[in-house]
Structures are given as C-alpha cells and as structure tokens.
Design a protein around this motif. Structure first.
Motif, PDB file in Angstrom:
ATOM      1  N   GLY A 155       5.541   4.938   6.870  1.00  0.00           N
ATOM      2  CA  GLY A 155       5.320   6.178   6.115  1.00  0.00           C
ATOM      3  C   GLY A 155       3.857   6.590   6.147  1.00  0.00           C
ATOM      4  O   GLY A 155       3.534   7.776   6.317  1.00  0.00           O
ATOM      5  N   GLU A 190       6.033   7.627  -3.428  1.00  0.00           N
ATOM      6  CA  GLU A 190       6.261   6.179  -3.345  1.00  0.00           C
ATOM      7  C   GLU A 190       6.761   5.667  -4.699  1.00  0.00           C
ATOM      8  O   GLU A 190       6.109   5.861  -5.727  1.00  0.00           O
ATOM      9  N   THR A 250       4.235  -2.365  -0.612  1.00  0.00           N
ATOM     10  CA  THR A 250       4.790  -3.491  -1.375  1.00  0.00           C
ATOM     11  C   THR A 250       6.174  -3.912  -0.870  1.00  0.00           C
ATOM     12  O   THR A 250       6.752  -4.866  -1.368  1.00  0.00           O
ATOM     13  N   GLY A 251       6.710  -3.176   0.106  1.00  0.00           N
ATOM     14  CA  GLY A 251       8.028  -3.513   0.654  1.00  0.00           C
ATOM     15  C   GLY A 251       7.887  -4.431   1.865  1.00  0.00           C
ATOM     16  O   GLY A 251       7.046  -5.358   1.890  1.00  0.00           O
ATOM     17  N   SER A 266       6.535  -4.062   4.574  1.00  0.00           N
ATOM     18  CA  SER A 266       5.238  -4.029   5.270  1.00  0.00           C
ATOM     19  C   SER A 266       4.290  -5.120   4.816  1.00  0.00           C
ATOM     20  O   SER A 266       3.293  -5.398   5.498  1.00  0.00           O
ATOM     21  N   GLU A 281       3.188 -10.279  10.648  1.00  0.00           N
ATOM     22  CA  GLU A 281       1.922  -9.605  11.028  1.00  0.00           C
ATOM     23  C   GLU A 281       1.589  -9.811  12.508  1.00  0.00           C
ATOM     24  O   GLU A 281       0.431  -9.906  12.896  1.00  0.00           O
ATOM     25  N   VAL A 282       2.634  -9.881  13.298  1.00  0.00           N
ATOM     26  CA  VAL A 282       2.418 -10.079  14.736  1.00  0.00           C
ATOM     27  C   VAL A 282       2.417  -8.729  15.453  1.00  0.00           C
ATOM     28  O   VAL A 282       3.262  -7.873  15.183  1.00  0.00           O
ATOM     29  N   ALA A 311       9.907   8.244  -7.622  1.00  0.00           N
ATOM     30  CA  ALA A 311      11.034   7.936  -6.731  1.00  0.00           C
ATOM     31  C   ALA A 311      11.780   9.200  -6.344  1.00  0.00           C
ATOM     32  O   ALA A 311      11.921  10.122  -7.148  1.00  0.00           O
ATOM     33  N   LEU A 343      13.986  -0.255   3.468  1.00  0.00           N
ATOM     34  CA  LEU A 343      15.270  -0.839   3.066  1.00  0.00           C
ATOM     35  C   LEU A 343      16.148   0.178   2.333  1.00  0.00           C
ATOM     36  O   LEU A 343      17.363   0.009   2.250  1.00  0.00           O
ATOM     37  N   PHE A 389      15.864   1.338  -4.449  1.00  0.00           N
ATOM     38  CA  PHE A 389      14.651   2.150  -4.653  1.00  0.00           C
ATOM     39  C   PHE A 389      13.601   1.369  -5.449  1.00  0.00           C
ATOM     40  O   PHE A 389      12.411   1.536  -5.256  1.00  0.00           O
ATOM     41  N   LEU A 401       6.119  -2.818  12.492  1.00  0.00           N
ATOM     42  CA  LEU A 401       4.677  -2.841  12.213  1.00  0.00           C
ATOM     43  C   LEU A 401       3.900  -2.502  13.488  1.00  0.00           C
ATOM     44  O   LEU A 401       3.032  -1.633  13.499  1.00  0.00           O
TER      45      LEU A 401
HETATM   46  C1  LIG Z   1      10.752 -11.169   7.955  1.00  0.00           C
HETATM   47  C2  LIG Z   1      10.174 -10.016   8.734  1.00  0.00           C
HETATM   48  C3  LIG Z   1       9.225 -10.233   9.730  1.00  0.00           C
HETATM   49  C4  LIG Z   1       8.702  -9.177  10.451  1.00  0.00           C
HETATM   50  N1  LIG Z   1       7.710  -9.407  11.366  1.00  0.00           N
HETATM   51  C5  LIG Z   1       7.182  -8.391  12.057  1.00  0.00           C
HETATM   52  C6  LIG Z   1       6.134  -8.611  12.982  1.00  0.00           C
HETATM   53  O1  LIG Z   1       5.620  -9.708  13.101  1.00  0.00           O
HETATM   54  N2  LIG Z   1       5.688  -7.564  13.713  1.00  0.00           N
HETATM   55  C7  LIG Z   1       6.210  -6.320  13.584  1.00  0.00           C
HETATM   56  O2  LIG Z   1       5.823  -5.420  14.329  1.00  0.00           O
HETATM   57  N3  LIG Z   1       7.170  -6.057  12.667  1.00  0.00           N
HETATM   58  C8  LIG Z   1       7.647  -7.059  11.892  1.00  0.00           C
HETATM   59  N4  LIG Z   1       8.594  -6.818  10.950  1.00  0.00           N
HETATM   60  C9  LIG Z   1       9.036  -5.447  10.728  1.00  0.00           C
HETATM   61  C10 LIG Z   1       8.045  -4.640   9.876  1.00  0.00           C
HETATM   62  O3  LIG Z   1       7.577  -5.409   8.786  1.00  0.00           O
HETATM   63  C11 LIG Z   1       8.740  -3.373   9.382  1.00  0.00           C
HETATM   64  O4  LIG Z   1       9.337  -2.729  10.478  1.00  0.00           O
HETATM   65  C12 LIG Z   1       7.792  -2.398   8.720  1.00  0.00           C
HETATM   66  O5  LIG Z   1       7.002  -3.033   7.751  1.00  0.00           O
HETATM   67  C13 LIG Z   1       8.604  -1.273   8.104  1.00  0.00           C
HETATM   68  O6  LIG Z   1       7.747  -0.415   7.413  1.00  0.00           O
HETATM   69  P1  LIG Z   1       8.342   0.790   6.595  1.00  0.00           P
HETATM   70  O7  LIG Z   1       7.196   1.620   6.169  1.00  0.00           O
HETATM   71  O8  LIG Z   1       9.432   1.447   7.387  1.00  0.00           O
HETATM   72  O9  LIG Z   1       9.112   0.120   5.359  1.00  0.00           O
HETATM   73  P2  LIG Z   1       8.562  -0.507   4.006  1.00  0.00           P
HETATM   74  O10 LIG Z   1       7.328  -1.260   4.182  1.00  0.00           O
HETATM   75  O11 LIG Z   1       9.713  -1.225   3.370  1.00  0.00           O
HETATM   76  O12 LIG Z   1       8.220   0.768   3.136  1.00  0.00           O
HETATM   77  C14 LIG Z   1       9.202   1.590   2.532  1.00  0.00           C
HETATM   78  C15 LIG Z   1       8.623   2.132   1.241  1.00  0.00           C
HETATM   79  O13 LIG Z   1       9.541   3.072   0.694  1.00  0.00           O
HETATM   80  C16 LIG Z   1       9.490   2.956  -0.723  1.00  0.00           C
HETATM   81  N5  LIG Z   1      10.735   3.516  -1.244  1.00  0.00           N
HETATM   82  C17 LIG Z   1      11.981   3.012  -1.125  1.00  0.00           C
HETATM   83  N6  LIG Z   1      12.876   3.835  -1.728  1.00  0.00           N
HETATM   84  C18 LIG Z   1      12.182   4.873  -2.226  1.00  0.00           C
HETATM   85  C19 LIG Z   1      12.553   6.039  -2.955  1.00  0.00           C
HETATM   86  N7  LIG Z   1      13.843   6.294  -3.256  1.00  0.00           N
HETATM   87  N8  LIG Z   1      11.574   6.903  -3.341  1.00  0.00           N
HETATM   88  C20 LIG Z   1      10.267   6.647  -3.017  1.00  0.00           C
HETATM   89  N9  LIG Z   1       9.868   5.545  -2.330  1.00  0.00           N
HETATM   90  C21 LIG Z   1      10.811   4.685  -1.933  1.00  0.00           C
HETATM   91  C22 LIG Z   1       9.370   1.451  -0.928  1.00  0.00           C
HETATM   92  O14 LIG Z   1       8.871   1.163  -2.226  1.00  0.00           O
HETATM   93  C23 LIG Z   1       8.436   1.047   0.187  1.00  0.00           C
HETATM   94  O15 LIG Z   1       7.086   1.056  -0.217  1.00  0.00           O
HETATM   95  C24 LIG Z   1       9.140  -7.857  10.197  1.00  0.00           C
HETATM   96  C25 LIG Z   1      10.089  -7.628   9.184  1.00  0.00           C
HETATM   97  C26 LIG Z   1      10.600  -8.685   8.450  1.00  0.00           C
HETATM   98  C27 LIG Z   1      11.592  -8.438   7.362  1.00  0.00           C
END
Ligand SMILES: Cc1cc2nc3c(=O)[nH]c(=O)nc-3n(C[C@H](O)[C@H](O)[C@H](O)COP(=O)(O)OP(=O)(O)OC[C@H]3O[C@@H](n4cnc5c(N)ncnc54)[C@H](O)[C@@H]3O)c2cc1C
Length: 415
Positions: free
Chosen positions: A39, A57, A64-65, A67, A72-73, A195, A242, A323, A400
């Motif tokens: 995001g 957020e 805090t999700g 990410s 962190e690879v 939210a 998620l 959420f 990531l």
């Molecule tokens: C165990 C594990 C290991 C991983 N290792 C790697 C790695 O080494 N290298 C790599 O490249 N990737 C890795 N990943 C994947 C990577 O961490 C994720 O793809 C990435 O962090 C996703 O980011 P995001 O912003 O989509 O989601 P998130 O970080 O989950 O952010 C989503 C945000 O949306 C907010 N939100 C949710 N619902 C609502 C709502 N209704 N209204 C407002 N806000 C809302 C949440 O609070 C959260 O802050 C790994 C994932 C996991 C689970």
C-alpha cells in the motif's frame, strides 16, 4: 488518528453531495486501503504521478500486518512459473528495491543464498529450479557440488547446491518508513485507526464506507457496520493484505465471481539461541507445499532464524476480525519438534534445545492445501468492469520484494 470529520479537509478531499442518511459524503482523488509495504509503495507511486492520495489504515501505525512478519528476504525470482506476475514483478521488484535501498541508505545486504539438495532425488529438482529461473530472466545462478558449497559454509551438509548471488535481505521497517516519507512529502495523507468497512462500486462511481477502528465490534460482523463517513474516490486501491478478499466481498455491486476464495497459512519462525551465526549465506532446502521450506535467514544484525513452516488455518475469519488483524500469531513452542529434523538434514550440528520460539506471519493465499500455487491477482476494470477499482489479492511472498514493481505496474498500466 485523524478524526474522521477532519479527514476530508486534511487529505484534500472535497465535500460533495450533502449528508445522505446523516453520513457525510466526501469526494476524493485516490484512496489506498492498507499501509503495508505494498500500500505504501502504491501510495508513493500515485503521489509521484501527481495524484492526491489518502491512505486509510485500520491499525494505529503502518506495517503492522504481514509486512512486519516475514523473512525480509529480497528474492531473486527463482521459483515462480515463467510469465507469472510473481516471476516478472519479483525480478523487476528486486532490481528496483536494490536501487531504492542504495539511494536512500536503507539497510540491506546482498548476502546470496544456497538452495541445497540433501538427498539424491532432490538434485533433479535443483536442475529444474535452475532452468525455471533462467526462463524468468534470473541468469546469475550457479550450480555447485556439495563439496564446493560446504567449503563456503563449513556447517552445511548437502550433495549439491544452487547459489543465487542476487538474493539478499532488507530492513523492512526502514523501507516502509522511507516509502511513507516519500509519499507524505508529495502530499499524501495517512489516516490511522481508520477502517474501510465496505462500499458500493459500479458505473456510477465508487463509494467507500469508513469507520473509526474503535467503533468496530466483532459481534457486528456479518451484520452491517454503520459507516461514519462515505468517501467517493476516483481511484481505489484495495491493498488490505489478509483482508483484501473479505473487504472486496463487502463491495456491493462488484461481481462476486471475480472475488477469489481466500486461504490462510501461518508460518512460524524459531530463533537460534547461540549468538554467532553458523552461516554467512541464506540457506534454503527445496520448496514444500504452501511455502519455500524451513530456511535459514539472517537479519541485519546477523541473528539467525529458521522458518517459516506451513500451518494451514482451518475455518475462515469473520471480516471485521480480519480488519482488526485478530489473527492468531502465537508460536506454539512444541512446533520446534518438527523443525529439528528438517533443519538437521542440512545443518546436522544443530544442538538440542537451541531453538526458541520467534514470531509468525500469515500468508494471504488464493490456493489451499495440495493445490498448485496461485499467482498474485491484480484486478482492474478490464477484469471486474468497475472503473477506478484495483484489487490486490493473494499478495504473499514475494510481495515485499515485488512492492515497488507492483506499484509501477499499477501506475503504468491502469492509471
Ligand atoms: C511468513 C511470511 C514470510 C514472508 N517472507 C517474505 C520474504 O522473505 N520476501 C518477500 O518478498 N515477501 C515475503 N513475504 C510476503 C510479504 O511479507 C507480503 O507479500 C507483504 O508484506 C504484503 O504487504 P501488503 O501491504 O500487501 O499487506 P500487509 O502488510 O498485510 O498490509 C495490509 C494492511 O491493510 C490494513 N487493513 C486491513 N484491512 C483493512 C481495512 N478494512 N481498512 C483499512 N486498513 C485495513 C492492515 O492493517 C495492514 O496494515 C512473506 C510473508 C509471510 C507471511
């Protein structure tokens, strides 16, 4: 948190069509739901393209999700099927990420990784990975005999190994901080504790229902959560990690056939209690169902962690719990009994009792146990028919690594 009544003014949204049903309605330019790494990268890219951006957020802070719950690879792009979004966005994302980290002084290290075969049957799989990687444009891999790999890493035991020199690690918090600062410097507003609880989407425009997080009660789940503000964005990026699928299910007017089923798989990490790392490279076994194997990663301080394993979470979560990020992140200490034998295949000197529960993260998956792995899904009007709406589904690993490329992809292709 920005109180909702000040949200509009602060983010440049325009008070529009009066107070329908007593709920204020405000026009906005681009709204990003979710301040995870994806995001934030998207918000920054939109702001760089001249858009007025509001990030909404639900949590009290960014990242805090998932990410902040990963390995962190910086992945090279070895595993993903050729021509998939995961392959192309990982390879491009890696390049963009290394450049961005170098420019901004974000802590990162190009450590390199060894994917190891410990049994004869596995060596064929290494060959397959090598040719898959080449198809993805990853041309720097080197196949080596076990003896060569063990010379590089004396604690390692393997028959053969594939060296990926461009795999590395990054401090994900510093990365997100930098993305946030860039976006804010370009006028982006971020509203925490806020939210998105649903919306209406269609040819007449987008309506986003917003509520202060503290108003959300898990017992109101399936029922209607009364919004305190309705935003009318021109562009809406659902980057809720998620929660992206449960949120899209609450977009009335969206063809629900376009919303995939979500599956969740927890991945737990155990840390090594000894202070000195036995390895200087990342060490990976061959991939397993749902993940890429219990591997060795190092953080920027050289601390060693093993993981993540794959634990499918049965039964769905109600949307509001999603959420609120009320997933169960507990690391059950007894799971370490599964880690020891797996790790000892490539690290036989692992001593009893030296694994300690670390942390866990949850993968937002679009394929369940035993299914073939799914790709990232980036859905825009060409798929679901709703102008201005972009849904990001299944942004698991390598999300990531791919974050800057996902942002680039969205801005260049859809806006
Ligand atoms: C165990 C594990 C290991 C991983 N290792 C790697 C790695 O080494 N290298 C790599 O490249 N990737 C890795 N990943 C994947 C990577 O961490 C994720 O793809 C990435 O962090 C996703 O980011 P995001 O912003 O989509 O989601 P998130 O970080 O989950 O952010 C989503 C945000 O949306 C907010 N939100 C949710 N619902 C609502 C709502 N209704 N209204 C407002 N806000 C809302 C949440 O609070 C959260 O802050 C790994 C994932 C996991 C689970």
């Amino acid at each position: 948190m920005l109180p909702l009544r000040r949200l509009a003014a602060a983010s440049g949204v325009r008070r529009g069509r009066g107070l329908a049903s007593g709920i204020p309605r405000e026009a906005a330019d681009a709204v990003v739901v979710g301040a995870g790494v994806v995001g934030l990268a998207v918000a920054r890219a939109l702001a760089m393209a001249g858009r007025e951006v509001l990030v909404v957020e639900a949590a009290p802070s960014f990242g805090t999700g998932t990410s902040s719950r990963n390995s962190e690879v910086i992945h090279a792009g070895i595993y993903y099927p050729p021509r998939s979004l995961k392959a192309s966005l990982c390879v491009r994302g890696k390049e963009l990420l290394y450049k961005y980290c170098a420019e901004r002084g974000i802590p990162h290290k190009r450590l390199g990784k060894l994917i190891v075969a410990t049994g004869a049957a596995e060596t064929v799989k290494l060959d397959m990975l090598l040719s898959n990687a080449k198809e993805n444009g990853v041309n720097d891999l080197r196949m080596m005999e076990g003896s060569q790999a063990m010379e590089m890493e004396p604690e390692l035991r393997c028959l053969k190994a594939l060296l990926s020199p461009s795999t590395g690690i990054v401090d994900s918090h510093s990365l997100m901080l930098s993305l946030l600062a860039d976006a804010e410097n370009l006028g982006t507003t971020i509203s925490y504790n806020t939210a998105v609880v649903g919306g209406n989407v269609g040819y007449n425009g987008l309506e986003l229902h917003i509520s202060e997080t503290k108003e959300l009660q898990t017992d109101s789940l399936e029922s209607h959560v009364p919004p305190q503000l309705t935003l009318l964005p021109k562009t809406l990026i659902n980057s809720a990690g998620l929660s992206a699928v449960p949120l899209a299910k609450r977009f009335h007017g969206l063809n629900q056939a376009c919303v995939p089923t979500s599956y969740y798989a927890r991945g737990c990490y155990f840390t090594l209690s000894q202070s000195k790392s036995p390895f200087s490279h990342l060490i990976y076994p061959l991939p397993e169902d749902g993940g890429i194997g219990v591997h060795v990663t190092l953080d920027m301080n050289g601390l060693v962690r093993f993981g993540p394993d794959v634990e499918w979470i049965n039964g769905g979560m109600d949307p509001v719990s999603c959420f609120l990020n009320r997933f169960d992140y507990t690391v059950n200490p007894t799971r370490c009994s599964r880690f020891y034998p797996v790790i000892r295949k490539y690290f036989p000197n692992l001593k009893d009792g030296c694994l300690e529960p670390g942390y866990s993260g949850i993968r937002p998956k679009l394929s369940g146990p035993g299914h073939p792995p799914s790709d990232f899904v980036i859905q825009a009007e060409d798929i679901h028919g709703v102008p201005g709406l972009i849904n990001l589904f299944g942004i698991e690993s390598p999300g990531l690594t791919s974050s800057l490329a996902i942002a680039e992809h969205i801005v260049s292709r859809y806006l």
